[in-house]
Motif scaffolding. Sequence first.
Motif, PDB file in Angstrom:
ATOM      1  N   THR A 113       0.830  -1.206   0.000  1.00  7.57           N
ATOM      2  CA  THR A 113       0.000   0.000   0.000  1.00  7.57           C
ATOM      3  C   THR A 113       0.861   1.253   0.000  1.00  7.57           C
ATOM      4  OG1 THR A 113      -1.730  -1.177   1.215  1.00  7.57           O
ATOM      5  CG2 THR A 113      -1.838   1.232   1.224  1.00  7.57           C
ATOM      6  N   LYS A 123      -7.681   7.326  -3.613  1.00  6.99           N
ATOM      7  CA  LYS A 123      -7.542   8.335  -2.548  1.00  6.99           C
ATOM      8  C   LYS A 123      -7.325   9.709  -3.170  1.00  6.99           C
ATOM      9  CE  LYS A 123      -7.866   5.378   0.764  1.00  6.99           C
ATOM     10  NZ  LYS A 123      -8.988   5.385   1.657  1.00  6.99           N
ATOM     11  N   TRP A 133       1.410   9.444   0.771  1.00  8.07           N
ATOM     12  CA  TRP A 133       0.974   8.779   1.999  1.00  8.07           C
ATOM     13  C   TRP A 133       1.645   9.416   3.204  1.00  8.07           C
ATOM     14  CZ3 TRP A 133      -3.020   5.721   1.902  1.00  8.07           C
ATOM     15  CH2 TRP A 133      -3.290   4.934   0.795  1.00  8.07           C
ATOM     16  N   LYS A 143      -2.475   8.601   7.262  1.00  4.35           N
ATOM     17  CA  LYS A 143      -3.319   8.214   6.123  1.00  4.35           C
ATOM     18  C   LYS A 143      -3.233   6.705   5.886  1.00  4.35           C
ATOM     19  CE  LYS A 143      -2.934  12.673   3.810  1.00  4.35           C
ATOM     20  NZ  LYS A 143      -2.298  13.401   2.695  1.00  4.35           N
ATOM     21  N   HIS A 157      -6.352   4.082   6.061  1.00  6.16           N
ATOM     22  CA  HIS A 157      -6.657   3.227   4.912  1.00  6.16           C
ATOM     23  C   HIS A 157      -6.797   1.778   5.382  1.00  6.16           C
ATOM     24  CE1 HIS A 157      -6.755   1.667   0.873  1.00  6.16           C
ATOM     25  NE2 HIS A 157      -5.759   0.861   1.136  1.00  6.16           N
TER      26      HIS A 157
END
Length: 98
Positions: free
Chosen positions: A75, A85, A90, A94, A98
């Motif tokens: 991710t 998103k 990131w 966050k 997620h």
Amino acid sequence: GSTSSVRFRRAMMLLASAGGNTVPVIARLVQADEDTVRDVIHRFNEIGLACLNPQWAGGRPRLLSRDDEDFVIQTATTRPSVLGKPFTRWSVRKLVDH
């Protein structure tokens, strides 16, 4: 590595003890706690030179499984927009959300 430095310090403790030095003197010599010096000497008396080898503990149990860790890495290395998103980078917060 760290294993050889541990072995070296323990060997110094034993040699100093064999030379007739007291525990406080040995502790100052190797910059260790007096209880540590006593433990090494007692272990030597019990098991011999095997006391030079460190017995590392297992440590804290993992909080993430390998699969969870792989998911987080996958991710974090994927652009957020690919995952739908509305941001471009990131952050830890966050990722957690997620």
